[in-house]
Design a protein around this motif. Structure first.
Motif, PDB file in Angstrom:
ATOM      1  N   GLN A 181       1.195  -1.139   0.113  1.00  0.00           N
ATOM      2  CA  GLN A 181       0.615  -0.293   0.013  1.00  0.00           C
ATOM      3  C   GLN A 181       0.574   0.853   0.024  1.00  0.00           C
ATOM      4  N   PRO A 182       0.107   2.194  -0.696  1.00  0.00           N
ATOM      5  CA  PRO A 182       1.016   3.359  -1.049  1.00  0.00           C
ATOM      6  C   PRO A 182       1.316   4.642   0.498  1.00  0.00           C
ATOM      7  N   ASN A 183       2.706   4.498   1.228  1.00  0.00           N
ATOM      8  CA  ASN A 183       2.735   5.246   1.897  1.00  0.00           C
ATOM      9  C   ASN A 183       2.045   7.008   2.292  1.00  0.00           C
ATOM     10  N   PRO A 184       1.186   6.823   3.165  1.00  0.00           N
ATOM     11  CA  PRO A 184       0.436   7.536   3.252  1.00  0.00           C
ATOM     12  C   PRO A 184       1.583   9.054   2.918  1.00  0.00           C
ATOM     13  N   ASP A 185       2.433   8.803   3.852  1.00  0.00           N
ATOM     14  CA  ASP A 185       3.537   9.993   4.792  1.00  0.00           C
ATOM     15  C   ASP A 185       4.590  10.296   3.705  1.00  0.00           C
ATOM     16  N   SER A 186       4.016   9.374   2.179  1.00  0.00           N
ATOM     17  CA  SER A 186       5.525   9.840   1.495  1.00  0.00           C
ATOM     18  C   SER A 186       6.116  11.326   0.975  1.00  0.00           C
ATOM     19  N   THR A 187       7.128  11.577   0.937  1.00  0.00           N
ATOM     20  CA  THR A 187       7.606  12.567   0.470  1.00  0.00           C
ATOM     21  C   THR A 187       7.204  12.975  -0.918  1.00  0.00           C
ATOM     22  N   THR A 188       7.119  11.750  -1.695  1.00  0.00           N
ATOM     23  CA  THR A 188       7.290  11.545  -3.004  1.00  0.00           C
ATOM     24  C   THR A 188       5.641  12.241  -3.607  1.00  0.00           C
ATOM     25  N   ASP A 189       4.874  11.636  -2.464  1.00  0.00           N
ATOM     26  CA  ASP A 189       3.993  11.931  -2.843  1.00  0.00           C
ATOM     27  C   ASP A 189       2.981  14.126  -2.917  1.00  0.00           C
ATOM     28  N   LEU A 190       3.556  14.428  -3.081  1.00  0.00           N
ATOM     29  CA  LEU A 190       3.806  15.591  -2.940  1.00  0.00           C
ATOM     30  C   LEU A 190       4.750  16.048  -3.904  1.00  0.00           C
ATOM     31  N   LEU A 191       4.485  15.778  -5.099  1.00  0.00           N
ATOM     32  CA  LEU A 191       5.264  16.000  -6.441  1.00  0.00           C
ATOM     33  C   LEU A 191       3.925  15.682  -7.533  1.00  0.00           C
ATOM     34  N   THR A 192       4.040  16.685  -8.286  1.00  0.00           N
ATOM     35  CA  THR A 192       3.048  16.619  -9.493  1.00  0.00           C
ATOM     36  C   THR A 192       3.935  15.266 -10.427  1.00  0.00           C
ATOM     37  N   ALA A 193       2.966  14.937 -11.200  1.00  0.00           N
ATOM     38  CA  ALA A 193       3.576  13.496 -12.464  1.00  0.00           C
ATOM     39  C   ALA A 193       4.811  14.009 -13.232  1.00  0.00           C
ATOM     40  N   ARG A 194       4.507  15.407 -13.663  1.00  0.00           N
ATOM     41  CA  ARG A 194       5.721  15.209 -14.503  1.00  0.00           C
ATOM     42  C   ARG A 194       7.163  15.568 -13.454  1.00  0.00           C
ATOM     43  N   GLU A 195       7.227  15.585 -12.682  1.00  0.00           N
ATOM     44  CA  GLU A 195       8.280  15.800 -11.070  1.00  0.00           C
ATOM     45  C   GLU A 195       8.560  14.507 -10.604  1.00  0.00           C
ATOM     46  N   LEU A 196       7.567  13.351 -10.608  1.00  0.00           N
ATOM     47  CA  LEU A 196       7.946  12.105 -10.988  1.00  0.00           C
ATOM     48  C   LEU A 196       8.553  11.789 -11.671  1.00  0.00           C
ATOM     49  N   GLU A 197       8.419  12.152 -12.697  1.00  0.00           N
ATOM     50  CA  GLU A 197       8.600  11.229 -14.358  1.00  0.00           C
ATOM     51  C   GLU A 197      10.719  11.862 -14.603  1.00  0.00           C
ATOM     52  N   ILE A 198      10.652  13.246 -14.155  1.00  0.00           N
ATOM     53  CA  ILE A 198      11.873  13.686 -14.078  1.00  0.00           C
ATOM     54  C   ILE A 198      12.942  13.080 -12.916  1.00  0.00           C
ATOM     55  N   LEU A 199      12.650  13.292 -11.557  1.00  0.00           N
ATOM     56  CA  LEU A 199      12.637  12.539 -10.676  1.00  0.00           C
ATOM     57  C   LEU A 199      13.617  10.580 -11.392  1.00  0.00           C
ATOM     58  N   THR A 200      12.938  10.070 -11.555  1.00  0.00           N
ATOM     59  CA  THR A 200      13.067   9.200 -12.401  1.00  0.00           C
ATOM     60  C   THR A 200      14.195   8.731 -13.279  1.00  0.00           C
ATOM     61  N   LEU A 201      14.062  10.306 -14.516  1.00  0.00           N
ATOM     62  CA  LEU A 201      15.168  10.611 -15.393  1.00  0.00           C
ATOM     63  C   LEU A 201      16.565  10.833 -13.965  1.00  0.00           C
ATOM     64  N   LEU A 202      16.505  11.857 -13.594  1.00  0.00           N
ATOM     65  CA  LEU A 202      17.793  11.961 -12.380  1.00  0.00           C
ATOM     66  C   LEU A 202      17.500  10.644 -11.968  1.00  0.00           C
ATOM     67  N   GLU A 203      17.238  10.113 -11.263  1.00  0.00           N
ATOM     68  CA  GLU A 203      18.088   8.462 -11.038  1.00  0.00           C
ATOM     69  C   GLU A 203      18.270   7.626 -12.440  1.00  0.00           C
ATOM     70  N   GLN A 204      18.045   8.459 -13.365  1.00  0.00           N
ATOM     71  CA  GLN A 204      18.850   7.631 -14.495  1.00  0.00           C
ATOM     72  C   GLN A 204      20.822   8.346 -15.341  1.00  0.00           C
ATOM     73  N   GLY A 205      20.444   9.130 -14.536  1.00  0.00           N
ATOM     74  CA  GLY A 205      21.238   9.791 -14.044  1.00  0.00           C
ATOM     75  C   GLY A 205      21.316  10.703 -15.392  1.00  0.00           C
ATOM     76  N   LEU A 206      20.509  10.871 -15.517  1.00  0.00           N
ATOM     77  CA  LEU A 206      20.210  12.303 -16.844  1.00  0.00           C
ATOM     78  C   LEU A 206      20.355  13.678 -16.586  1.00  0.00           C
ATOM     79  N   THR A 207      21.060  14.613 -17.810  1.00  0.00           N
ATOM     80  CA  THR A 207      21.291  15.931 -17.621  1.00  0.00           C
ATOM     81  C   THR A 207      20.190  16.634 -17.472  1.00  0.00           C
ATOM     82  N   ASN A 208      20.218  18.068 -16.862  1.00  0.00           N
ATOM     83  CA  ASN A 208      19.032  18.790 -17.414  1.00  0.00           C
ATOM     84  C   ASN A 208      19.052  19.049 -19.340  1.00  0.00           C
TER      85      ASN A 208
END
Length: 75
Positions: A5-32
């Protein structure tokens, strides 16, 4: 079942879908520039998204953001 079950106190819950997408790309090591190219947006827009998600996560670097993201993803 509880762990799946999702964590209701998750910090990443504050992020938009686009920000989560960007975060996934950051995880992959991509530059701006690479993020901008991948998402068909300007580098300025990619930088704004990165800045926004760093602020929302309360971190000061991309590496810290990825650390928070990975920790919550596998919590």
């Amino acid at each position: 079942a509880f762990a799946s079950q999702p964590n209701p106190d998750s910090t990443t819950d504050l992020l938009t879908a686009r920000e989560l997408e960007i975060l996934t790309l950051l995880e992959q090591g991509l530059t701006n520039q690479q993020i901008a190219s991948r998402l068909s947006v300007t580098v300025h827009t990619a930088k704004n998204h990165v800045h926004s998600l760093l602020t929302k996560l309360g971190v000061s670097s991309r590496a810290e953001a990825v650390t928070v993201f990975v920790a919550e993803k596998y919590a």
